[in-house]
Structure formats: structure tokens, C-alpha cells
Write a protein that holds these residues in place. Structure first.
Motif, PDB file in Angstrom:
ATOM      1  N   GLU B 283      54.448  43.954  41.641  1.00 25.11           N
ATOM      2  CA  GLU B 283      53.663  44.990  40.179  1.00 25.11           C
ATOM      3  C   GLU B 283      52.866  43.877  39.319  1.00 25.11           C
ATOM      4  N   THR B 284      51.736  43.331  40.744  1.00 32.53           N
ATOM      5  CA  THR B 284      50.353  42.446  40.044  1.00 32.53           C
ATOM      6  C   THR B 284      49.603  42.977  40.357  1.00 32.53           C
ATOM      7  N   ARG B 285      49.339  44.438  40.416  1.00 31.05           N
ATOM      8  CA  ARG B 285      47.922  45.187  40.969  1.00 31.05           C
ATOM      9  C   ARG B 285      46.696  45.403  40.045  1.00 31.05           C
ATOM     10  N   ASP B 286      47.377  45.136  38.758  1.00 29.97           N
ATOM     11  CA  ASP B 286      46.390  44.710  37.238  1.00 29.97           C
ATOM     12  C   ASP B 286      46.109  43.115  36.588  1.00 29.97           C
ATOM     13  N   ARG B 287      46.454  42.919  37.971  1.00 32.30           N
ATOM     14  CA  ARG B 287      46.367  40.814  37.512  1.00 32.30           C
ATOM     15  C   ARG B 287      45.360  40.140  37.779  1.00 32.30           C
ATOM     16  N   GLU B 288      45.231  39.016  36.952  1.00 31.50           N
ATOM     17  CA  GLU B 288      43.992  38.222  37.902  1.00 31.50           C
ATOM     18  C   GLU B 288      44.773  37.204  39.099  1.00 31.50           C
ATOM     19  N   LEU B 289      43.840  36.539  39.677  1.00 33.30           N
ATOM     20  CA  LEU B 289      44.035  35.109  40.142  1.00 33.30           C
ATOM     21  C   LEU B 289      43.493  34.073  39.667  1.00 33.30           C
ATOM     22  N   THR B 290      44.587  33.552  38.420  1.00 33.90           N
ATOM     23  CA  THR B 290      43.432  31.802  37.977  1.00 33.90           C
ATOM     24  C   THR B 290      44.042  30.730  38.285  1.00 33.90           C
ATOM     25  N   TRP B 291      43.338  29.739  38.550  1.00 36.15           N
ATOM     26  CA  TRP B 291      44.207  28.453  38.357  1.00 36.15           C
ATOM     27  C   TRP B 291      43.293  27.389  37.286  1.00 36.15           C
ATOM     28  N   PRO B 292      43.795  26.076  36.457  1.00 38.98           N
ATOM     29  CA  PRO B 292      43.609  25.554  35.390  1.00 38.98           C
ATOM     30  C   PRO B 292      41.492  25.052  35.890  1.00 38.98           C
ATOM     31  N   GLU B 293      41.069  25.375  36.644  1.00 36.93           N
ATOM     32  CA  GLU B 293      40.182  24.868  37.077  1.00 36.93           C
ATOM     33  C   GLU B 293      39.093  25.757  37.422  1.00 36.93           C
ATOM     34  N   GLY B 294      39.995  27.699  37.534  1.00 38.00           N
ATOM     35  CA  GLY B 294      38.971  28.517  37.509  1.00 38.00           C
ATOM     36  C   GLY B 294      38.896  29.012  39.495  1.00 38.00           C
ATOM     37  N   ASN B 295      37.363  29.381  39.212  1.00 40.30           N
ATOM     38  CA  ASN B 295      37.208  29.154  40.327  1.00 40.30           C
ATOM     39  C   ASN B 295      36.906  28.111  41.129  1.00 40.30           C
ATOM     40  N   GLY B 296      36.987  27.764  40.238  1.00 38.11           N
ATOM     41  CA  GLY B 296      36.970  25.559  41.198  1.00 38.11           C
ATOM     42  C   GLY B 296      37.629  26.202  41.779  1.00 38.11           C
ATOM     43  N   ARG B 297      38.454  26.386  42.074  1.00 43.41           N
ATOM     44  CA  ARG B 297      39.746  26.123  43.363  1.00 43.41           C
ATOM     45  C   ARG B 297      39.050  26.558  43.961  1.00 43.41           C
ATOM     46  N   LEU B 298      38.649  27.700  44.420  1.00 44.44           N
ATOM     47  CA  LEU B 298      38.092  28.340  45.522  1.00 44.44           C
ATOM     48  C   LEU B 298      37.082  27.919  46.334  1.00 44.44           C
ATOM     49  N   VAL B 299      36.190  27.748  45.220  1.00 47.51           N
ATOM     50  CA  VAL B 299      34.679  26.682  45.768  1.00 47.51           C
ATOM     51  C   VAL B 299      35.645  25.628  46.781  1.00 47.51           C
ATOM     52  N   ALA B 300      36.049  24.878  45.127  1.00 47.10           N
ATOM     53  CA  ALA B 300      36.928  23.335  46.355  1.00 47.10           C
ATOM     54  C   ALA B 300      37.444  23.661  48.192  1.00 47.10           C
ATOM     55  N   LEU B 301      38.501  24.825  48.186  1.00 45.78           N
ATOM     56  CA  LEU B 301      38.404  25.255  49.120  1.00 45.78           C
ATOM     57  C   LEU B 301      38.097  25.515  50.026  1.00 45.78           C
ATOM     58  N   MET B 302      36.949  26.153  49.777  1.00 49.95           N
ATOM     59  CA  MET B 302      36.133  26.626  50.528  1.00 49.95           C
ATOM     60  C   MET B 302      34.907  25.285  50.787  1.00 49.95           C
ATOM     61  N   THR B 303      34.487  24.042  49.964  1.00 53.23           N
ATOM     62  CA  THR B 303      34.176  23.285  50.381  1.00 53.23           C
ATOM     63  C   THR B 303      33.955  22.861  51.547  1.00 53.23           C
TER      64      THR B 303
END
Lengths: 509, 542
Positions: B283-303
Motif C-alpha cells: 500500500e505504498t503507491r503514494d509514497r516516496e523513496l528516500t535516503w539520508p543523502e536524498g537522491n545522492g543515493r541514486l547518483v552514488a549507485l549510478m556513479t
């Protein structure tokens, strides 16, 4: 402008009298605000408290004004005595209410009696002053002057109180400071009017009140502390705010109690019931409990029980607050209570957030004991979620057993069974049980394992509370605590904190 | 009475912030009262590009088969897509010392924290490429019986996700729950109903009326006609003028677009409320994904995936078609020299105003304007408190012109108190962008700190004495602004078209500065480039 029929007023008198209007107006409003703030602070519901306090205070002032007609002569003497009385009552009002709160049966009665008494006295002031000054000013100027100073005083008080006094001085000192101001008005007037009869007696009384207020001021900190004593209803022997919580230890006779943020954690009189029920159903169902994990339990009492099992080779205790474990490792009285469990060579104490720790920890643990505070906040609620229990399931040995402190199944049955539902969602088999702990009431726990927890338990001899028969009884739930359907508590819904709030609020209202 | 006080406090607070920003009220250099840094996108390198201060290339070098110029989310997404399709002969040139664009992050002894973008809503069904990447990153842990993805609960924003300071107390959610008149409540209900209708609407062409990525949206004029007027004008026309509703809408427009509703296209305004249909099993459809470093997490994984294909401190200052490929002029900030790179194709993953400067023919810049933002990371020795519901991830005040703050330790910690980092956001939307950028550059660290601290302390007197550090980050061009007419802006359409061997990738092409758009544009450019270079792949785009 002065009318020629009246004698010119003595400048000093008039000045002192007008200044005293300002002072008494300020003081009067301050006592009213103090009573209102204290009432909302101690009783809650600030709108109701403020409204009733202000209303009854104003009404009492009306009574005071009416009563002023019965003062037939010696208005100055009456005014001075009223000032001394206000100083004593108003000055001590905050300290008195704080100290009386836990001692009296009906605090509202005391509160409103005091509000009415101060209100009547304050109501006397202005009529008396007008009468005192009536020969010194024409009526037009008199009313104008007195009321102007009265209203200015009100403004001063209402600005000073929230902006300066409460944040800087606190409520107890604020009351005393304004009591001092009231009594100084009385003293100044007595001093100036040298020919008045009964002057010595008034002066003596005024100085006595002044002295009491000054002593009170110098002891304000101690009074504050005593009022914490009063809040807990027991002698506070230790109180310290750490980065995470306020730790308070109290003692009455042989009863030692620990409070975290005002919530009782244990009473030394019956904690054995709580901790034996927490530990032995788990250890008694594990064949060889060599490695044991305790989450929370910084008081070392669960560890005491665990370490008394000679099979246990190592205990890992994870508690957030280093000051908590330090206190229970070093304080002689507490060490006597937990039998030095936190200094045992068989224990490792890790001060960190269990929610973080479990995610990187490695098992297996033969027994896991989750003894966290009740889920009163969203942050704590995370320690009761499906995600958290999945980590615990990972850390738990295939034939291991765990238990979770799960709040009261009597007061909050939905909350209690949510823990079981959530453990099951994390893939574990559960069994609930409960015990009566006098200082807590009916209290609940949940056993969980990779297999259904058995009936058979091996208890060590010499426990104070548990034997095989008492243990079996703990698993029986009468109708009012019986299992009911509940949601799974997840990080993104915090169903547990929400139902905990509802059920406890309902119980306490 | 109570409401009056709040409203007055609101006016004072916004007037204070507004005037402080507009006039530089504390123009005397305020000494910094807390430790901290004043930082931001590299102005020197950015302005060097504007002023074309680069030496001519000394040598021509043969580079990889494909060059990506720009290491923001679009450039990184292009790199991710290439690797995912087995195409690894490329390099990525980044002007800054670190890739990540406005999704970069920082870290101190307490926690990692975002410097800009800080969350990703659960993606829609149509965002297939993004979902594939999240799956590879371990953010999707399974699927339910119906095939919908189940997201890792540790990475879905934990409860409580948002709260609003309204009339003296914190309440759950961002729209006021109490003290509303019947009419105000009715307007809000009506608004929500209409947005739900838009969310479910499908155009004549069979596509959803509002989609993320917006390229998947319907072209049905019944909906695109909204782009012709401003969101404020559209709301006015519907009679939705109640103050609480308009304040809420303003918050949302500034939050996602850094722009006032009077300038936002009504299509974009409705998109904010009607385009999110998170596809998720739980039941998470209206939720966000988030991390302490914000989208820095996604950037770090792509980098991390791209590894040393990323070349930092490289300013691309020229890109041109050449026989059988392209020439990229690049200045190396370490050696201080320029080179010309010969490559078969290039992806210009940079904002339009930069692309237009280095490559004539990518289209004009008239329709592109950018919102400046200030982001402050405030370290505190204890958690904020306050009356009403307890601390949430996102904490917003109805009485402030800032957008409030998010709590960096919200996802990771269970201790209810103790040190944390609050990331405070403020789009400078109340004045013309050029002026705001000037103000932003001239203000000292101490002045920013005073501004941030006074905004926070107004909201949280309990934080007095608890602030231990304030780091301020300035974004001159934080976000593209989806202003009225942006859907049909000829410059934007020209930029979207691109032509081999030079491809364009950036959220500017979508007109909305959100992760999903940057990702989509990066993936689309990578696929176009692979098609051009004859590398086989199966498209991930709907």
C-alpha cells in the motif's frame, strides 16, 4: 488640573501611590497568568484552564471591589495589609501549587480557592487606592490617572510574562519576584506615613513576608527539584537529562524506581516478575542458549537473569543510551539490583541505535530478547516493524527463540496482538503470554521462533515467581485480552504507534 | 484570535524573509555565528563557460566511440542505459569535481544529507526504464501476485512522512485539517476530486492525460490546452480562491518547480497533483523513496557503475559535427589545457543554456528559465519538538516562506532524540531570477545562517542553543521552470528533436526538473545514440 477646594497633595505620597497602582496592576495580572499557565501545565487543556482561571479571577475581583465598601476608615492601613497578603499568597502561588499538586486529592479545589483569594484581594486594591487619592485629585483626573496606570501595568505584565519571565526565571521565581514587588509597595507606604497607628505591626508583617519570599527565591532551584519529587510522589535520588531521555531514579522506603521521560520502567519491588517472565520462557525453550542478544534493557536486569544461566557463554546487549548503561554499571545500589550484570566478562554492551545495528549484525543468536520502551513515538515504533523483525529472524538460530515486550494486552489488546501479527508477517511462529506486574498492571510478551514455540519449558530452580505451573498459566488469555485481527505494523504505516496512542488515550481518559 | 496571531506571524515571517532577500537587509557583513561552509554549483567554472575563457585545443585526440558531456542525472542515466545494453565504449565528461548535478549530497559526523533533490516518488507504470534501474539497485525486492513491484521498506519513506505547522500546532499532512470554513473545505474537496479525475483521465489517443515521464502523456488538446494559461489563472477561473487552498498550491508549485503559481503553466500545475500513480504491490503507491543523502543515493549507485568512465573537472566548451562523427572541445581543469576529442557520437547532457553556448544548432534558449534555490543543512544536537503530531520526514510551516525541512536521520534511526541534520529548502521564487541570483552571490555565510536560523527558530524555539552547524548551498540554476506555454515552446521542441551524431539529454527537454524526467531523457538519448551507432538493444521506452 487641580481644583482650589482641595489641599495640594504631598508630591511624594502621590508619586508612590501612583507607582503602586502600576505595580499592583502588573502583579495582579502576573498571578492570574501564573495560575492559568500552571493549570494548563498540570491539568492539560489550556483553553479550558485559562478560560476558567481568568473568569473566576475577574469574578473574584468583582467580589473584592464590592467588599471594599465595608472598609469604613483607615483605607491606607487596609491597603497596606491587602498588599502584604497578596504578596504572601501571590508570591508563593506557583511554588505552592507545584508542591501541592501531587499531594492533594482534588487539585482543582486548591487552585480555584487560591485564584479566588488572590482575585478578591486584587479587587480591593483599586477601589481603596481611588478612595485614598480622592482628596488629592479632582475626580476626573483621579479616575483617568488610576485607570491609565492600571491598564499600562496590565500591558507590562502580559508582555513580560511570556517573553521574559517564564523563559528566564521560570514560574516559581516569577511568582516570588512579584510578591517582593507587592510587599515593597506596602513597606514604602508604611515608611512614608510615619504618623499612622499600627504602623509597627504592619511593618513587621511586611518584613516577615519579604523575608520568606527572599528565602524562597534563593531556594527556587531546590523547590523546583522538590516539585519533581512531588511529581513522582517519591524521593528523587537521581535525575539527569541525556542526549536521548530524562533518567529519573526515585526511592520510597525500599522501593527503587526508574523512570525514562516520566514513564515507569521498573519498580525494585516487583521487577523480578517482569524480568523472570521476560527471560525464562525464552531460555527455558532453547536447548543450549550459548549466544544471547538483548535489545534495550540498559538497566541490566534482563541481563542479570540471562547471566544466571551457566549455559550462556556470551550476551550482546544493545542499548541506545551510553549514560544509562554507565549509570547501571557504576551506581552501587543499582549494581546490587542487577548483580553487576553489565560488568560481567560474559557481556558486550554496545551503545547504538538497535534499528541501525540489526541491519549490519551477524548471528546466529540462540535467544533474542527485545525489551524496548512502549511504542509511544514513531521513532520507537520502528523497533516493532515487520522490517525490523525480518532482521531479527535472520539473526535468530534455526532452533533459537525470541521474545518481545509487547505492552499491556488488557489496556491495549489491539496493540498487543499487532506485535504477533507483525512477527508472523516476518515469517515467524508466535505465542503470546502475559503476567501481572503490580507496578505496571497486566503486561504482555510475545514468543517467536522459526518453529511453533512448544509447551515444554525447563526452568531453573530458585526463581522467585516462575515455576512450571505459573509459566503455563501465562499463556492463557481470557476473553477481554483474547486475540483479535490486526494490521501488520510496517515502517510506512506505523499501525502500532497509532493504535497504541488510541488505546492508551482511551484508557487514561 | 488565535488565527489572527498566526496569520500575523505568517505575514511578518514572509515579509522578513522577503525583504531580507530583496534588499540584502543585513548588508553589513554578518559574522558567521556557527561553523559552516558557503558552497554551491561551481560558479567560476560555470561563468568561465559563459565568458568563453578557454585556450584553443592543443591536440586532437581519438576518444571513445561515444562521449557523454555532463554528469548530472540525465548524463548518468544515459551511461547506465549504455552499460545495461552492453555498450561500454564511452566516457562521461563532468565540469564539476563530482558527478550528480543537483542530486549531489554531503556528509558529516552525524549523517549524510542531500544538497538538492531528496526523494523519488514510487514510479508510475509507464516509467519502465527507471523501474528496471531501481530493481538492479536492490530497491525492488519482489513482485506481488499481480506482478506489481514491491519496494524495499527501508527505502520507502517511513511514517510519519509529512506534517504541517498550522495555527500553533503540528498536524499530519500538508493541507490544514482544522479551523477551515465550510467554503474553504468544500473548495479543497472539489479541488481534490477534480485532480483525482484528471489522474484517471485518458485522452483520445489512449494515453493517460498526465504521465511521468511526461513524454508518455496524451496529446489530446482537451488537456494540453491547459498549457495556454497559468495555474493561478486556471484556479481563479474555477473559483478556487480560498486562502488555504492557494497557499497549499503555492507550496506545491514552489516545491516541485521553484516557481509561483502565477507563472506555472496550468498543465504543469495539474501534472503535479494528477500525474503520480505509483505502481507498487504494497500500500505504498503514494509514497516516496528516500535516503539520508536524498537522491545522492541514486547518483552514488549510478556513479559506481560507471566507474572511471567518469572524468571529472572537464569542461566541454565546444561540440560540432565533423565528417563521420563529432568533435568535442574540452578543457581539463587539472592540467589547465584544452583538447579536441574525435568521437562517433555525443550526448550533450546539460541544461539548454549551456548547450546553446557550446553548440550552435541545438536550439534557442528563450523559452528556458531557471529557478534559483538555497539549501541549508543544519546540524542540531537534538531533534526538533513542538506541539501536535511528532517529527515527520518532511516538516512544513504554513507561516514561513521557506519550504521547511526534511530530517536526514528519519529513515535510519529509531532514537527519538539526539543529534540530526535538518535540510532546509528555499526557492527564491518571489523575485526575478536574475536578481535572486545576484542576491544569492552577494550574501555572506553569516547572513544566510542568520536567515536560516531565524526561520527555523521561529518554528522551533526549542532548538535555541541546539544548532551546531549550518552549511549553505546555493543553486543558481536549480530547476527548469514549466511556465505557461512550455509544452509548445518552439525552442524546447527543437531541443527535443536533436540530430545525429549529437544527441541531447536533460530534464530541460521535459520542462520539469524531476529525477524521472532527467532519467527518461538520458535513457532516450542513449537509445538514440546506440541506434545511430548500430548497437543492438531492446528499447525500454514505452
Amino acid at each position: 488640573m487641580q481644583s482650589e477646594t482641595m489641599p495640594p497633595p504631598s508630591r511624594a505620597h502621590t508619586a508612590i501611590l501612583l507607582v503602586s497602582v502600576l505595580v499592583v496592576a502588573t502583579c495582579g495580572l502576573i498571578y492570574e497568568l501564573l495560575a492559568g499557565t500552571l493549570a494548563s501545565y498540570l491539568l492539560g487543556d489550556s483553553v479550558t484552564q485559562f478560560s476558567i482561571v481568568i473568569g473566576s479571577y475577574l469574578f473574584a475581583m468583582g467580589v473584592g471591589s464590592y467588599v471594599s465598601r465595608y472598609v469604613r476608615r483607615d483605607e491606607i492601613g487596609a491597603f497596606i495589609r491587602v498588599e502584604v497578603l497578596i504578596a504572601a499568597l501571590g508570591g508563593w502561588s506557583a511554588a505552592g501549587l507545584f508542591l501541592l499538586f501531587p499531594l492533594v486529592d482534588d487539585f482543582r479545589l486548591v487552585l480555584y480557592a487560591l485564584v479566588l483569594a488572590i482575585g478578591v484581594l486584587v479587587g480591593l486594591e483599586i477601589p481603596l487606592l481611588i478612595r485614598i487619592l480622592r482628596h488629592r485629585y479632582p475626580f476626573r483626573d483621579l479616575v483617568s490617572n488610576v485607570l491609565t496606570y492600571d491598564y499600562v501595568g496590565a500591558l507590562v505584565a502580559s508582555l513580560l510574562f511570556p517573553l521574559v519571565l517564564v523563559p528566564r526565571l521560570g514560574m516559581i521565581r516569577t511568582g516570588m519576584v512579584f510578591g517582593v514587588a507587592n510587599v515593597l509597595v506596602a513597606i514604602a507606604l508604611t515608611w512614608v506615613l510615619k504618623e499612622r497607628r499600627g504602623r509597627r505591626l504592619d511593618l513587621a508583617m511586611a518584613f516577615a513576608v519579604l523575608a520568606s519570599l527572599l528565602v524562597g527565591l534563593s531556594m527556587a532551584d531546590r523547590l523546583q527539584q522538590m516539585s519533581e519529587v512531588a511529581f513522582y510522589g517519591e524521593g528523587v535520588i537521581y535525575a539527569h537529562s541525556t542526549s536521548y531521555q530524562r533518567i529519573v531514579l526515585t526511592r520510597r522506603a525500599s522501593d527503587l524506581r526508574l523512570y525514562l521521560n516520566g514513564n515507569l520502567q521498573f519498580s525494585s519491588r516487583d521487577e523480578y516478575r517482569y524480568h523472570e517472565a521476560l527471560v525464562w520462557p525464552v531460555l527455558g525453550r532453547v536447548m543450549h542458549p550459548r549466544n544471547v542478544l538483548i535489545l534495550g534493557g540498559g538497566d541490566g536486569l534482563a541481563a542479570r537473569e540471562v547471566l544466571s544461566d551457566p549455559e550462556v557463554a556470551h550476551v550482546t546487549l544493545v542499548d541506545l543510551d551510553p549514560e544509562m548503561t554507565r549509570l547501571f554499571r557504576n551506581n552501587a545500589e543499582l549494581v546490587a539490583l542487577n548483580r553487576g550484570s553489565l560488568s560481567s566478562p560474559r557481556i558486550s554492551v554496545i551503545n547504538t541505535d538497535a534499528f541501525r545495528w540489526v541491519r549490519q549484525a551477524r548471528g546466529p543468536y540462540d535467544a533474542v530478547i527485545a525489551d524496548f520502551p512502549d511504542p509511544t513515538a514513531y521513532s520507537l515504533g520502528k523497533l516493532y516493524t515487520e522490517s525490523f523483525y525480518r532482521e531479527l529472524a535472520r539473526l535468530l538460530a534455526p532452533d533459537g527463540m525470541m521474545t518481545v515486550q509487547s505492552t499491556s494486552p488488557l489496556i491495549a489488546p489491539r496493540t498487543y496482538w499487532t506485535v504477533a501479527t507483525t512477527l508472523e508477517a516476518a515469517g515467524l511462529k508466535t505465542r503470546g503470554y502475559h503476567v501481572y506486574v503490580p507496578s505496571f498492571g497486566e503486561w504482555g510478551y510475545t514468543l517467536a521462533a522459526h518453529y511453533p514455540p512448544s509447551d515444554t519449558v525447563h526452568l531453573p530452580p530458585g526463581l522467585r515467581f516462575l515455576d512450571a505451573r505459573a509459566e503455563r498459566l501465562m499463556f492463557e488469555f481470557p476473553r477481554d485480552m483474547a486475540r483479535r485481527p490486526t494490521p501488520v505494523n510496517r515502517l510506512d504505516n506505523q499501525a502500532l504507534v497509532r493504535s497504541f496512542d488510541e488505546e492508551w488515550a482511551h484508557y487514561e481518559s | 484570535m488565535k488565527a489572527e496571531v498566526t496569520r500575523r506571524a505568517c505575514l511578518t515571517a514572509s515579509a522578513l524573509l522577503g525583504s531580507a532577500l530583496a534588499t540584502g537587509a543585513c548588508s553589513a557583513l554578518a559574522p558567521a555565528r556557527w561553523p559552516g561552509t558557503l558552497d554551491g554549483a561551481d560558479f567560476t567554472r560555470g561563468h568561465a563557460l559563459r565568458d568563453r575563457r578557454f585556450p584553443a585545443p592543443r591536440a586532437t585526440v581519438q576518444a571513445a566511440k561515444l562521449v557523454i558531456a555532463g554528469g548530472g542525472v540525465a548524463g548518468l542515466a544515459a551511461g547506465w542505459r549504455l552499460l545495461d545494453a552492453g555498450f561500454d565504449d564511452f566516457e562521461l565528461l563532468e565540469l564539476e569535481d563530482r558527478a550528480g548535478g543537483n542530486a549531489r549530497s554531503g556528509r558529516n559526523a552525524i549523517s549524510a544529507y542531500p544538497l538538492g533533490a531528496h526523494y523519488l516518488p514510487i514510479p508510475n507504470r509507464e516509467a519502465g526504464a527507471l523501474r528496471r534501474m531501481l530493481g538492479q539497485f536492490g530497491m525492488i525486492v519482489g513482485t506481488d501476485a499481480a506482478g506489481a513491484p514491491i519496494y524495499d521498506p527501508y527505502q520507502v519513506c517511513a511514517d510519519l512522512d509529512e506534517r504541517l505547522f498550522w495555527r500553533g500546532a503540528w498536524q499530519e499532512g500538508l493541507f490544514p485539517q482544522t479551523g477551515l470554513s465550510v467554503a474553504e473545505r468544500a473548495q479543497h474537496d472539489d479541488f481534490e476530486r477534480t485532480m483525482a479525475m484528471f489522474s484517471a483521465a485518458v485522452g483520445q489517443d489512449g494515453k493517460p492525460a498526465f504521465a511521468v515521464p511526461i513524454a508518455c502523456s496524451s496529446q489530446d488538446p482537451a488537456f494540453t490546452a491547459l498549457d495556454r494559461i497559468s495555474f493561478a489563472a486556471w484556479l481563479d477561473a474555477r473559483g478556487w480562491t480560498s486562502a488555504p487552498l492557494r497557499a497549499y498550491v503555492r507550496y506545491c508549485c514552489r516545491d516541485d518547480y521553484g516557481t509561483e503559481p502565477g507563472e506555472v503553466s496550468a498543465w504543469a500545475g495539474v501534472h503535479y497533483f494528477a500525474a503520480r500513480r505509483g505502481w507498487s504491490g504494497a500500500e505504498t503507491r503514494d509514497r516516496e523513496l528516500t535516503w539520508p543523502e536524498g537522491n545522492g543515493r541514486l547518483v552514488a549507485l549510478m556513479t559506481a557503475q560507471l566507474g572511471d568512465r567518469i572524468r571529472p573537472a572537464q569542461t566541454v566548451f565546444g561540440a560540432a559535427r565533423a565528417d563521420d562523427g563529432a568533435t568535442i572541445n574540452v578543457f581539463d581543469h587539472h592540467s589547465g589545457t584544452s583538447r579536441a576529442l574525435r568521437t562517433q557520437a555525443a550526448i550533450l547532457a546539460m541544461p539548454q543554456f549551456v548547450a546553446a553556448r557550446i553548440c550552435p544548432g541545438v536550439g534557442g534558449t528563450k523559452g528556458f528559465s531557471y529557478a534559483p534555490w538555497v539549501v541549508a543543512n543544519v546540524s542540531t544536537s537534538r531533534h526538533p519538538r513542538g506541539p501536535g503530531v511528532p517529527l515527520a520526514w518532511d516538516n512544513v510551516s504554513a507561516a514561513s516562506d521557506s519550504l521547511g525541512y526534511v530530517v536526514a536521520t528519519h529513515q535510519t534511526d529509531s532514537g527519538g532524540d539526539g543529534p540530526t541534520v535538518l535540510t532546509w529548502y528555499m526557492p527564491l521564487s518571489a523575485m526575478p531570477a536574475a536578481e535572486a541570483r545576484r542576491v544569492m552571490l552577494n550574501r555572506s555565510l553569516g547572513e544566510w545562517q542568520d536567515l536560516v536560523a531565524s526561520d527555523l527558530l521561529d518554528l522551533h524555539p526549542d532548538l535555541e542553543g541546539a544548532i551546531t552547524r549550518i552549511d549553505v548551498w546555493r543553486w543558481g540554476h536549480a530547476m527548469i521552470r514549466p511556465t505557461t506555454g512550455f509544452l509548445t515552446d518552439p525552442d524546447r521542441l527543437a531541443a527535443q528533436a536533436g540530430a545525429p551524431p549529437l544527441f541531447r539529454a536533460h530534464s530541460d527537454l521535459s520542462g520539469m526538473s524531476i529525477f524521472e524526467e532527467a532519467h527518461y531523457r538520458g535513457v532516450a538519448a542513449a537509445e538514440a545514440a546506440m541506434r545511430h551507432l548500430g548497437h543492438p538493444f531492446e528499447s525500454l521506452l514505452a
